[in-house]
Structure formats: structure tokens, C-alpha cells
Design an enzyme around this catalytic site. Structure first.
Site, short mmCIF file in Angstrom:
data_model
loop_
_atom_site.label_atom_id
_atom_site.label_comp_id
_atom_site.label_asym_id
_atom_site.label_seq_id
_atom_site.Cartn_x
_atom_site.Cartn_y
_atom_site.Cartn_z
N SER A 131 -31.12 -40.16 56.31
CA SER A 131 -30.98 -40.38 57.76
C SER A 131 -32.28 -40.70 58.46
O SER A 131 -32.29 -41.39 59.47
CB SER A 131 -30.34 -39.15 58.40
N THR A 132 -33.41 -40.22 57.96
CA THR A 132 -34.67 -40.43 58.66
C THR A 132 -35.75 -40.79 57.66
O THR A 132 -35.61 -40.59 56.45
CB THR A 132 -35.12 -39.17 59.42
#
Length: 200
Positions: free
Chosen positions: A19-20
Site C-alpha cells: 500500500s505504501t
């Protein structure tokens, strides 16, 4: 949900998503390699974003008989409904779906993988039904208190999608922006639905 016979043997194609930029996809990549994935497609982007180039490339590349393998179903989809839509699309194309951490494998003749997806579909439909019922009950209660007019009704499908995003770790403000609702509107809808304080 679409049901098809297990696809003939083809390529095992992996998909990994983090996600990041602070997250590391090594765990997923190592697990996919150990499972025998011949090629792995990746995305470094939150699952709530509609544009996922790695997944789009995978879906364009895979052919009937191939199997897509993921470390977890959460890496593949934004929500249960999104997962079921994708699973139906793959089944119609003769492409299998396998999770390494959940009992889902539609590439074999075993009924368990399809059963798990069907169960997810039933749970998603139950959730939508409960939300519709609560919405109707809320309207009826408001009318009984004389609040016939006032705010326009909130689209239950948007509230449900936003609830999925919040459950996946997004803030209420982020979820509201993604689904196109006002932040205060979403706070109120979630609070009324859950009868509890909604976290920011």
C-alpha cells in the site's frame, strides 16, 4: 457467481501489492516464488485506488488455463464485491485463482475454493441486505418523529463501499473522498449504522 470447470494446466502468474512506499513486498514475492510463480506482477499503491497498472497488465497477459496466485485475497481486491467481480471475470475466461493464505483455489476440481468464494458472496449480500433494512428502519423512525423532510437519503452502496475502506484501514475522511460523499455525511451514516462512535 459463475462456476466453471477447472482450467487446463497453464502458467502460474503471481500478483503482489503493497500500500505504501514504506512497506516491503519481499514476504509476498518470496511466497509467490516458493509457490512456483513463473512471472510476478506488482503494484505499490493502495487497494482503494482504481488505477492499478500491475493488475491491469496481469489481466491483459493471462490466458485460459493460467492461474493467478496471490499471497492474500486482500492484495488483489478493494472489497469483497470487487473480489467477487474479479473472480467471476477470471472464471469466465478460464483463469484460476489461488490464495496462499486462505482456502481458495479455483484452479483445481476441489469444491472448497469455489465454496469459499460463494460464502464471501453470500456474506456480502447479507451485509447489503442488513444495510438496506437499517436504512428503511431509520427512515421509518425519522418519519415517526416527524422528520419527514430534511437531508437527502445517502446512497447505501456508497456507505457500504466506504465502510469497506474504513475496515481496510483508511480514515473516514479518505473513504468519504474516494466514494464521493461529504465527510460529515459519511460520519453520520456510519454512526447511525453502527450505533457507536466512528474513528477518524
Amino acid at each position: 457467481m459463475t462456476t466453471t470447470s477447472a482450467p487446463v494446466s497453464g502458467q502460474l502468474l503471481g500478483y503482489a501489492r503493497v500500500s505504501t512506499t514504506a512497506q516491503d513486498e519481499s514476504l509476498q514475492l518470496d511466497a509467490l516464488a516458493a509457490a512456483g510463480a513463473e512471472r510476478v506482477f506488482t503494484d505499490r499503491i493502495t487497494g482503494s485506488v482504481l488505477d492499478r497498472p500491475g493488475l491491469d497488465e496481469l489481466l491483459a497477459y493471462c490466458r485460459s488455463g493460467d492461474t493467478i496466485v496471490v499471497y492474500s485475497l486482500s492484495r488483489l481486491s478493494r472489497s469483497t464485491r470487487d473480489l467477487l467481480r474479479l473472480a467471476d471475470e477470471l472464471a469466465a475466461r478460464g483463469v484460476g485463482l489461488r490464495s496462499l493464505t486462505e482456502p481458495v483455489d479455483t484452479s483445481t476440481s476441489s469444491p472448497y475454493g469455489q465454496f469459499t468464494l460463494s460464502l464471501l458472496g453470500a456474506l456480502a449480500e447479507l451485509e447489503r441486505g442488513i444495510l438496506r433494512e437499517r436504512t428503511r428502519d431509520g427512515v421509518a423512525a425519522a418519519r415517526a418523529r416527524g422528520r419527514v423532510g430534511g437531508r437527502r437519503p445517502v446512497d447505501p452502496s456508497k456507505v457500504s463501499a466506504a465502510a469497506d475502506l474504513v475496515a481496510a484501514g483508511r480514515s473516514v475522511a479518505e473513504a468519504a473522498k474516494i466514494v464521493g460523499l461529504g465527510r460529515s455525511t459519511l460520519y453520520r451514516a456510519l454512526r447511525d449504522d453502527r450505533h457507536e462512535t466512528v474513528p477518524t
